[in-house]
Each structure stands twice: as structure tokens, then as C-alpha cells.
Scaffold this motif. Structure first.
Motif, PDB file in Angstrom:
ATOM      1  N   ILE A  95      -7.246 -11.403   6.145  1.00 55.13           N
ATOM      2  CA  ILE A  95      -6.504 -11.632   4.903  1.00 55.13           C
ATOM      3  C   ILE A  95      -6.452 -10.347   4.074  1.00 55.13           C
ATOM      4  N   GLY A  96      -7.580  -9.683   3.920  1.00 55.30           N
ATOM      5  CA  GLY A  96      -7.618  -8.429   3.178  1.00 55.30           C
ATOM      6  C   GLY A  96      -6.793  -7.348   3.845  1.00 55.30           C
ATOM      7  N   TRP A  97      -6.856  -7.269   5.165  1.00 59.30           N
ATOM      8  CA  TRP A  97      -6.097  -6.271   5.913  1.00 59.30           C
ATOM      9  C   TRP A  97      -4.598  -6.477   5.730  1.00 59.30           C
ATOM     10  N   GLU A  98      -4.151  -7.719   5.763  1.00 63.19           N
ATOM     11  CA  GLU A  98      -2.734  -8.001   5.569  1.00 63.19           C
ATOM     12  C   GLU A  98      -2.284  -7.645   4.154  1.00 63.19           C
ATOM     13  N   LEU A  99      -3.126  -7.939   3.182  1.00 66.41           N
ATOM     14  CA  LEU A  99      -2.794  -7.597   1.798  1.00 66.41           C
ATOM     15  C   LEU A  99      -2.698  -6.083   1.617  1.00 66.41           C
ATOM     16  N   VAL A 100      -3.603  -5.351   2.238  1.00 67.01           N
ATOM     17  CA  VAL A 100      -3.552  -3.884   2.186  1.00 67.01           C
ATOM     18  C   VAL A 100      -2.286  -3.371   2.863  1.00 67.01           C
ATOM     19  N   GLY A 101      -1.928  -3.932   4.007  1.00 67.59           N
ATOM     20  CA  GLY A 101      -0.756  -3.485   4.737  1.00 67.59           C
ATOM     21  C   GLY A 101       0.543  -3.716   3.980  1.00 67.59           C
ATOM     22  N   ILE A 102       0.688  -4.896   3.417  1.00 71.01           N
ATOM     23  CA  ILE A 102       1.928  -5.211   2.697  1.00 71.01           C
ATOM     24  C   ILE A 102       2.046  -4.374   1.432  1.00 71.01           C
ATOM     25  N   THR A 103       0.953  -4.277   0.673  1.00 70.12           N
ATOM     26  CA  THR A 103       1.043  -3.516  -0.579  1.00 70.12           C
ATOM     27  C   THR A 103       1.194  -2.018  -0.330  1.00 70.12           C
ATOM     28  N   SER A 104       0.604  -1.500   0.747  1.00 72.11           N
ATOM     29  CA  SER A 104       0.793  -0.070   1.012  1.00 72.11           C
ATOM     30  C   SER A 104       2.242   0.225   1.375  1.00 72.11           C
ATOM     31  N   ALA A 105       2.885  -0.662   2.137  1.00 68.33           N
ATOM     32  CA  ALA A 105       4.303  -0.461   2.442  1.00 68.33           C
ATOM     33  C   ALA A 105       5.146  -0.552   1.168  1.00 68.33           C
ATOM     34  N   LEU A 106       4.813  -1.469   0.275  1.00 70.34           N
ATOM     35  CA  LEU A 106       5.554  -1.584  -0.982  1.00 70.34           C
ATOM     36  C   LEU A 106       5.313  -0.377  -1.894  1.00 70.34           C
ATOM     37  N   LEU A 107       4.099   0.166  -1.875  1.00 72.23           N
ATOM     38  CA  LEU A 107       3.828   1.363  -2.671  1.00 72.23           C
ATOM     39  C   LEU A 107       4.543   2.590  -2.114  1.00 72.23           C
ATOM     40  N   ILE A 108       4.624   2.689  -0.793  1.00 72.78           N
ATOM     41  CA  ILE A 108       5.322   3.819  -0.195  1.00 72.78           C
ATOM     42  C   ILE A 108       6.805   3.778  -0.566  1.00 72.78           C
ATOM     43  N   SER A 109       7.363   2.585  -0.610  1.00 76.15           N
ATOM     44  CA  SER A 109       8.790   2.461  -0.926  1.00 76.15           C
ATOM     45  C   SER A 109       9.025   2.232  -2.414  1.00 76.15           C
ATOM     46  N   PHE A 110       8.133   2.698  -3.251  1.00 72.05           N
ATOM     47  CA  PHE A 110       8.232   2.439  -4.689  1.00 72.05           C
ATOM     48  C   PHE A 110       9.527   2.984  -5.275  1.00 72.05           C
ATOM     49  N   PHE A 111       9.880   4.203  -4.937  1.00 70.63           N
ATOM     50  CA  PHE A 111      11.139   4.787  -5.422  1.00 70.63           C
ATOM     51  C   PHE A 111      12.250   4.394  -4.447  1.00 70.63           C
ATOM     52  N   THR A 112      12.878   3.265  -4.729  1.00 67.01           N
ATOM     53  CA  THR A 112      13.851   2.700  -3.790  1.00 67.01           C
ATOM     54  C   THR A 112      15.186   3.435  -3.789  1.00 67.01           C
ATOM     55  N   ARG A 115      16.346   7.009   0.253  1.00 66.41           N
ATOM     56  CA  ARG A 115      16.365   6.331   1.547  1.00 66.41           C
ATOM     57  C   ARG A 115      15.121   6.658   2.377  1.00 66.41           C
ATOM     58  N   GLU A 116      14.622   7.883   2.291  1.00 64.31           N
ATOM     59  CA  GLU A 116      13.474   8.266   3.134  1.00 64.31           C
ATOM     60  C   GLU A 116      12.206   7.509   2.759  1.00 64.31           C
ATOM     61  N   THR A 117      12.052   7.106   1.504  1.00 64.52           N
ATOM     62  CA  THR A 117      10.858   6.329   1.147  1.00 64.52           C
ATOM     63  C   THR A 117      10.902   4.949   1.793  1.00 64.52           C
ATOM     64  N   ILE A 118      12.084   4.378   1.879  1.00 62.39           N
ATOM     65  CA  ILE A 118      12.207   3.071   2.529  1.00 62.39           C
ATOM     66  C   ILE A 118      11.959   3.198   4.023  1.00 62.39           C
ATOM     67  N   ASP A 119      12.472   4.245   4.630  1.00 64.32           N
ATOM     68  CA  ASP A 119      12.218   4.488   6.062  1.00 64.32           C
ATOM     69  C   ASP A 119      10.726   4.687   6.329  1.00 64.32           C
ATOM     70  N   ASN A 120      10.064   5.455   5.486  1.00 63.40           N
ATOM     71  CA  ASN A 120       8.622   5.677   5.643  1.00 63.40           C
ATOM     72  C   ASN A 120       7.834   4.389   5.444  1.00 63.40           C
ATOM     73  N   ALA A 121       8.274   3.559   4.517  1.00 64.87           N
ATOM     74  CA  ALA A 121       7.598   2.282   4.297  1.00 64.87           C
ATOM     75  C   ALA A 121       7.744   1.382   5.518  1.00 64.87           C
ATOM     76  N   LEU A 122       8.924   1.396   6.146  1.00 61.01           N
ATOM     77  CA  LEU A 122       9.108   0.601   7.365  1.00 61.01           C
ATOM     78  C   LEU A 122       8.230   1.119   8.504  1.00 61.01           C
TER      79      LEU A 122
END
Length: 158
Positions: A95-112, A115-122
Motif C-alpha cells: 500500500i505504501g509503495w503504491e502511494l509513493v509510486g503514484i504521487t512521485s509520478a504526479l510530482l514529476i508531472s507537476f508542470f503540465t 510535454r517532457e514532464t508528462i513523458d518523464n512521469a509516464l
């Protein structure tokens, strides 16, 4: 706790939380958190580092429209990290690992707007999914060879 560690060389884990999430069949899915000597240091360091990130980000993002969204994601990320560090069983770790994974992808794509931030988040999101397979395989192997589901500690948070 420190005195017990230095005198006897071991500290018994301290139960923090036990919560029954749901059950299916005869299997219970529970979230148990406990603190031991090692996890206390990880919790302290993760909290200090998150506070440092928050202080510097406050000055950097004070005029950004996603200011509150960023800090919400930082808090979710920290909560996921703390659950990973204090998990007493495989379900809590996952559960903790999934929460870390989802939020890290959302933090990487913070500046939407970029385009490259969204690609890096994916890329990060799919890297976490690949690591999920390894985590589940490792959990299955450990569950096969360790008694119970508490990492072989023999401590059940009740």
C-alpha cells in the motif's frame, strides 16, 4: 528504547497502528504499523527531508497556480514513505509503495504545460509498475519461507 538497545543489543518493535481494511474468504487484509530502532531513524530522516523540500518549495512556488496541489502531493508522498518504513506486513508495504509510486509520478508531472514532464512521469509510472512485479514476487517468496505475514518478526500488531 536507546538504553535497551545499548544494554541488550535489541529493541522490541513498538506497535503503532492496527487497522482491518477488508477481508475476502478467510484472508484478512490489515494495515499494521510498528516502529523499531531502524525504522525510527528512517522516519526521522524522511520527515526532515520533506520539511526541507517544503521550505524551499514554498519560496520557489509561491506564485504558481498549483501551489496547494504541490504540497498536497508532497504530504501524500511522505505518508507513503512512512507507511513503507513502518509497515509490519506485506500488505502495508505494498500500500505504501503504491502511494509513493503514484504521487512521485504526479510530482514529476507537476508542470503540465511542458510535454517532457508528462513523458518523464509516464516513464516513472511504468518503472514503478515493473518494480511492483519484483515486489510481489519477493513478497511471495518471503511469505513462502517466513512464518506468518509479519516479515518473520513474530510481532503481531493487535
Amino acid at each position: 528504547m536507546l538504553r535497551e538497545f545499548f544494554v541488550h543489543g535489541v529493541v522490541t518493535p513498538i506497535p503503532v497502528l492496527h487497522y482491518h481494511l477488508f477481508s475476502f474468504g478467510h484472508h484478512l487484509v490489515e494495515l499494521g504499523l510498528l516502529l523499531d530502532f531502524l525504522s525510527i531513524w528512517f522516519v526521522v530522516m524522511a520527515t526532515i527531508l520533506s520539511n526541507i523540500v517544503g521550505v524551499f518549495s514554498q519560496h520557489y512556488l509561491h506564485r504558481d497556480s498549483g501551489f496547494y496541489r504541490f504540497f498536497f502531493l508532497i504530504v501524500l508522498f511522505l505518508n507513503g514513505v512512512l507507511v513503507v518504513f513502518m509497515a509490519s506486513d506485506f500488505q502495508g508495504l505494498f500500500i505504501g509503495w503504491e502511494l509513493v509510486g503514484i504521487t512521485s509520478a504526479l510530482l514529476i508531472s507537476f508542470f503540465t504545460a511542458r510535454r517532457e514532464t508528462i513523458d518523464n512521469a509516464l516513464h516513472a509510472f511504468w518503472a514503478y509498475r515493473v518494480c511492483d512485479i519484483g515486489l510481489l514476487c519477493g513478497a511471495a517468496l518471503l511469505a513462502t519461507y517466513l512464518p506468518g505475514d509479519t516479515f518473520g518478526l513474530g510481532v503481531h500488531v493487535k
